[in-house]
Design a protein around this motif. Sequence first.
Motif, PDB file in Angstrom:
ATOM      1  N   THR A 200       0.812  -1.216   0.000  1.00 36.77           N
ATOM      2  CA  THR A 200       0.000   0.000   0.000  1.00 36.77           C
ATOM      3  C   THR A 200       0.851   1.273   0.000  1.00 36.77           C
ATOM      4  N   THR A 201       2.171   1.120  -0.020  1.00 35.48           N
ATOM      5  CA  THR A 201       3.059   2.291  -0.095  1.00 35.48           C
ATOM      6  C   THR A 201       3.139   2.732  -1.551  1.00 35.48           C
ATOM      7  N   ASP A 202       2.356   3.748  -1.893  1.00 33.96           N
ATOM      8  CA  ASP A 202       2.276   4.160  -3.293  1.00 33.96           C
ATOM      9  C   ASP A 202       3.397   5.139  -3.644  1.00 33.96           C
ATOM     10  N   ALA A 203       3.408   5.580  -4.888  1.00 34.45           N
ATOM     11  CA  ALA A 203       4.484   6.449  -5.374  1.00 34.45           C
ATOM     12  C   ALA A 203       4.531   7.775  -4.631  1.00 34.45           C
ATOM     13  N   GLY A 204       3.409   8.227  -4.121  1.00 34.73           N
ATOM     14  CA  GLY A 204       3.390   9.461  -3.354  1.00 34.73           C
ATOM     15  C   GLY A 204       3.954   9.302  -1.964  1.00 34.73           C
ATOM     16  N   ARG A 205       3.747   8.130  -1.399  1.00 33.03           N
ATOM     17  CA  ARG A 205       4.192   7.859  -0.025  1.00 33.03           C
ATOM     18  C   ARG A 205       5.646   7.401   0.044  1.00 33.03           C
ATOM     19  N   LEU A 206       6.102   6.710  -0.986  1.00 29.26           N
ATOM     20  CA  LEU A 206       7.415   6.073  -0.958  1.00 29.26           C
ATOM     21  C   LEU A 206       8.567   7.032  -0.656  1.00 29.26           C
TER      22      LEU A 206
END
Length: 282
Positions: free
Chosen positions: A158-164
Motif C-alpha cells: 500500500t506504499t504508493d508512489a506518493g508515499r514512498l
Amino acid sequence: MKSRLDQRFQSFKEQKRGGLITFITAGDPDPDTSARLLARLPAAGADIIELGMPFSDPMADGPAIQESSLRALKAGMTLRKTLKMVEDFRRNDQDTPIILMGYFNPIMAFGVDAFIAEAARVGVDGLILVDLPPEEDREVREPAAAAGMALIRLATPTTDAGRLPRVLENAAGFIYYVSIAGITGTAQAKPEIIDEALAAIRAAMHKTGNLPLAVGFGIKTADDVRRFTQSADAAVVGSAIVQEIKAHLDEEGRAKATLLDAVTDFVHSLAMGTRPQADDRS
C-alpha cells in the motif's frame, strides 16, 4: 568504518548471493532455550538476526508470532533481559548483525534515551518498530543514528508512489519490504508482483541514496528464499521458524530435547536457498 549491517550486505554482493535474515522472539519458549538458539543461528546459516522484543499486544503479527511473544512474557522475558541476551551473544559473536524488532511502547516505558544507550552498548545494530511511521520516528531515529544504529523502515504493497519518498527519506540499514498487506505468517504474494514492487523502490532510491532491500512475510522454504533473493538482497523468515519452535514444545509449552537441533536444521535448510543449486546436492 562500515557498520556490521553494511559489511554483511556488502559480503552478499561479493559472494553473488542473497542473504537470509531469521527472526525469533527473545525468550521463546524460555530465556535459556532462546539464548542457546540465538547462539546457534549464525552457524546454521542466518546472516542477520531479527530478535523480537516480546510485547503483550503485537498487532501487526499473526498468530504464530503473537503466541511466541506471549510464551516469552509468561516465561519472564523483559526488554532488559532481551538486551542482556544480546550482550551475552556478543561475547562469542562480534560479526553477525542483530536487529531488535517490535513495538514502541516497551521502549517508551524503558525510556528512549536509556534504551538507545543500552542497546548500543550491548551491540544492537538496528531497530524495526512496526508501529512507528516515518512522521513519528524522529525521537528514536536520530539518537539511534548518533549511536551507530539503523532505524529500518518498512514499505508495503500500500506504499504508493506518493508515499514512498517519505519512507525512503532518512532511511538507514536496509528497506524491509512487507510483501503482503496484513499480518505475518498468513499468506504469500506472487513473486512477479514483488519483483515489480522492489523495482519501483530501487528506482525511487536513486533520488535518496541506495539501500539494500529485504523482503519478508510468507517465506517458508529454501525455494522461497532462492526465488525472492533474485530481486531482493535478502529474505526474511520469521513465522515459519517460530512455528518450528512451537512444534517442539510439550503439552505444557516447555522445550523438548529435540527443539534446538530441529530449529537449527530448519534454518540450515532455509540457508541453502542463498547458495547455488549445486550446494543442495552436496
